[in-house]
Motif scaffolding. Structure first.
Motif, mmCIF file in Angstrom:
data_model
loop_
_atom_site.group_PDB
_atom_site.id
_atom_site.type_symbol
_atom_site.label_atom_id
_atom_site.label_comp_id
_atom_site.label_asym_id
_atom_site.label_seq_id
_atom_site.Cartn_x
_atom_site.Cartn_y
_atom_site.Cartn_z
ATOM 1 N N PRO A 1 59.551 45.266 66.448
ATOM 2 C CA PRO A 1 59.402 46.632 66.962
ATOM 3 C C PRO A 1 58.538 47.493 66.045
ATOM 4 C CG PRO A 1 61.666 46.242 66.225
ATOM 5 C CD PRO A 1 60.975 44.920 66.254
ATOM 6 N N VAL A 50 69.133 42.822 68.555
ATOM 7 C CA VAL A 50 68.832 44.188 68.987
ATOM 8 C C VAL A 50 67.375 44.549 68.677
ATOM 9 C CG1 VAL A 50 69.310 46.620 68.538
ATOM 10 C CG2 VAL A 50 71.203 45.028 68.869
ATOM 11 N N PHE A 96 64.397 45.018 71.445
ATOM 12 C CA PHE A 96 63.682 46.290 71.507
ATOM 13 C C PHE A 96 62.176 46.060 71.344
ATOM 14 C CE2 PHE A 96 62.512 50.404 69.272
ATOM 15 C CZ PHE A 96 62.513 51.152 70.436
ATOM 16 N N LEU A 130 60.759 44.638 74.488
ATOM 17 C CA LEU A 130 60.713 45.692 75.496
ATOM 18 C C LEU A 130 59.449 46.532 75.327
ATOM 19 C CD1 LEU A 130 63.220 47.217 77.352
ATOM 20 C CD2 LEU A 130 62.585 48.971 75.703
#
Lengths: 250, 372
Positions: free
Chosen positions: B55, B108, B112, B115
């Protein structure tokens, strides 16, 4: 060498020490004074905080309150006077290193940052190995040593430090009779040369034979003093919560 | 291009030389620092950090709209460090254990990151700057500057190791003892963790988020098999890391431009398998050989003692007996008789055996329990 005030005559002086894990006290307001030149056992049931007490003295465990003094000075200034023998089970014995290397670690404190062990330190390490009868095994990888031999290596590492106070966490755990005798003889020899020894010990039967001083601990300090005066059923019952009968070899 | 042509190009072609130097330096860094991760029993930390970096890379790109590698790497470092802090935060402040904390942070952050990655891919305005190369790595994009950066980090980590060698060693082996002699173990821990994060982030471009942890662990795990000394382990791990990096890149470029990351990791894992099978002290093969040897020895001894007990009832020790009387009249395997004959302890002839004097004396010693 040291100023003989009231406080500095004690090798180890613990004031009002409190330690807690997750808001639960494991040591509560411990006040403990150990005179120079005694061989002292710390006894108490599982979870009494014996190891925690040792770690708090050595600054490994965070204290909530209280102070620790070595010959009247803060521990941080007196590190070189203290040698620690941790519980054997706390390290990974498959670590890639030899017996000799582990014993050499005993010289690291004296050397300080950046300096490497020189000939002097290596000789000291070899002498310590000899003293615990491990010289023939010096190049063994440490996982190829028996439990008793591993314990002797830990003892040798502390001997190299040539400290005034030796603090040991269950040095007799899981060793055979030969090693136990070898270790206790070394401890008694250290005491004869004026060193102070603080030893967490589990076997109540051997306490009067091995030690001359004892501290009963169960979260709080129950009692501390000479074996002859305080190693009795009353203190054992207070510490262990049951009527604990032992034969005291007088 | 075949592999031999590629090897000659390492010395002549500018781009290929850069790629080889880059992956080699990366392999060395990973080998050395990975050894610390393995010995600290924090093998999965690398996996969590590399996934946590994703991310950061995508966010850095979205904010700056720059394709510049260094901007993205800074993003990766920041989110990798945040991931590391979160893991230790979870461990100290909750009842969750480290494995759970690692798993949570890994999934997580990676989720993310993926995404965000699909988001910018769907967005027609932004050309997504080939960010998906960070998933599996692309060694072909290594430039001279990357090689310089990797070499600097390699040099720095070696310098730190040399400076703090004995402190690192004792802290790694016995951190309580290290603290008792005044070694700042938390400082050393943070220092090594920082370098591990740096190594991982630098490896993302080449090996990719998904497989980076293997690059960190495989050379170290393999090296452990060959030595019982810490410094030797680090040296071997560095060498194996270099081999994985360079050979992996060579194979991936010569065969249809396979993704670099997976190929490097496959090479590294092959080295691990070889090490676990064939290392002389800890290898499975050697242990099996020793096991078979000792079983054979025991079998021989048993047979010899049986023969001794038969032979000693005769005045003439060398009296021949039928093979059939051994082992409940079933006879004994030819191999055992043969090996006993080879040692000169018995003689075998046409289904009969007889004990030699040498064999009888040896068996007598065995029987007393001296030789055993």
């Amino acid at each position: 060498m040291f100023e003989m005030t009231d406080e500095s005559k004690y090798a180890l002086n613990v004031h009002d020490l409190t330690v807690a894990y997750d808001f639960k006290p494991v040591l509560w307001d411990i006040h403990l004074q150990v005179p120079e030149g005694v061989l002292m056992a710390i006894v108490g049931p599982n979870g009494a905080g014996k190891s925690t007490l040792i770690k708090a003295i050595l600054g490994i465990q965070k204290k909530i309150a209280g102070t620790v003094e070595i010959f009247g000075k803060p521990y941080e200034k007196m590190r070189k006077e203290v040698a620690y023998v941790p519980q054997k089970g706390t390290v990974d014995w498959d670590f890639p290193t030899t017996a000799f290397d582990v014993v050499k670690m005993g010289t690291y404190g004296e050397l300080g940052w950046f300096r490497r062990p020189s000939k002097k330190q290596k000789i000291a390490a070899l002498e310590a190995l000899e003293k615990v009868g491990m010289l023939p095994f010096k190049n063994r990888q440490i996982s190829q040593l028996s439990g008793g031999q591993q314990q002797r290596i830990f003892l040798a590492r502390a001997l190299v430090q040539n400290a005034s106070i030796y603090i040991m966490d269950e040095p007799f755990q899981g060793v055979d009779a030969t090693t136990e005798i070898a270790i206790i003889n070394i401890l008694k020899e250290l005491r004869s040369s004026g060193k102070t020894l603080v030893v967490v010990h589990h076997d109540l039967q051997t306490i009067p034979e091995y030690f001359d001083w004892v501290t009963f601990l169960n979260v709080k300090k129950i009692a501390t003093g000479p074996i002859k005066e305080i190693f009795n059923d009353e203190n054992l019952a207070k510490t262990y919560g049951i009527n604990y009968k032992v034969t005291i070899n007088k | 291009m075949d592999i031999f042509e590629y090897i000659s190009l390492i010395f002549t072609d500018y781009t290929i030389r850069n790629i080889s130097l880059g992956t080699g330096a990366l392999g060395a860094i990973c080998g050395v620092l990975g050894s610390f991760a393995v010995l600290r029993k924090e093998s999965l930390l690398g996996d969590a950090i590399s996934h946590a970096a994703l991310p950061g890379i995508v966010l850095a790109f979205m904010i700056t709209q720059a394709k510049d590698n260094y901007v993205l790497l800074i993003g990766a470092i920041i989110s990798g460090l945040i991931g590391t802090l979160l893991i230790s935060g979870i461990v100290t402040n909750t009842r969750l254990k480290k494995d759970a904390a690692l798993g949570i942070v890994l999934s997580v952050f990676f989720g993310f990151g993926m995404l965000l990655l699909t988001f910018i891919q769907k967005n027609p305005d932004a050309t997504q700057a080939g960010l998906d190369k960070y998933l599996f790595g692309q060694a072909a994009t290594l430039m001279e500057n990357d090689v310089k950066l990797l070499s600097i980090v390699l040099g720095l980590s070696l310098l730190v190791l040399l400076m703090f060698w004995k402190e690192l060693k004792v802290a790694l082996f016995d951190s309580d003892y290290a603290k008792s002699i005044g070694i700042k173990t938390r400082f050393l821990d943070s220092l090594i963790s920082f370098f591990i994060v740096l190594a991982i982030v630098l490896g993302l471009q080449t090996v990719g988020v998904v497989l980076m942890s293997a690059m960190l662990l495989a050379p170290a795990a393999a090296a452990r098999q060959w030595t019982n000394r810490l410094y030797v382990m680090l040296i071997i791990a560095a060498i194996l890391g270099v081999i994985s990096g360079v050979v992996g890149t060579a194979v991936s470029t010569t065969y249809n431009n396979l993704s670099t990351g997976p190929v490097i990791v496959v090479i590294a894992i092959l080295i691990v398998i070889i090490s676990f099978l064939f290392s002389p002290k800890r290898g499975l093969l050697m242990r099996q050989i020793l096991f078979i040897r000792s079983r054979k020895k025991i079998e021989q001894t048993k047979v010899l003692l049986l023969m001794y007990n038969i032979a000693k009832t005769h005045d003439d020790v060398g009296h021949p007996h039928s093979n059939k009387i051994l082992n409940n009249f079933q006879g004994i395997g030819k191999n055992v008789l043969k090996s006993l004959e080879n040692q000169g302890w018995i003689k075998v002839n046409e289904g009969m055996w007889l004990m030699t004097e040498k064999g009888f004396n040896y068996a007598e010693e065995l029987n007393k329990g001296i030789t055993l």
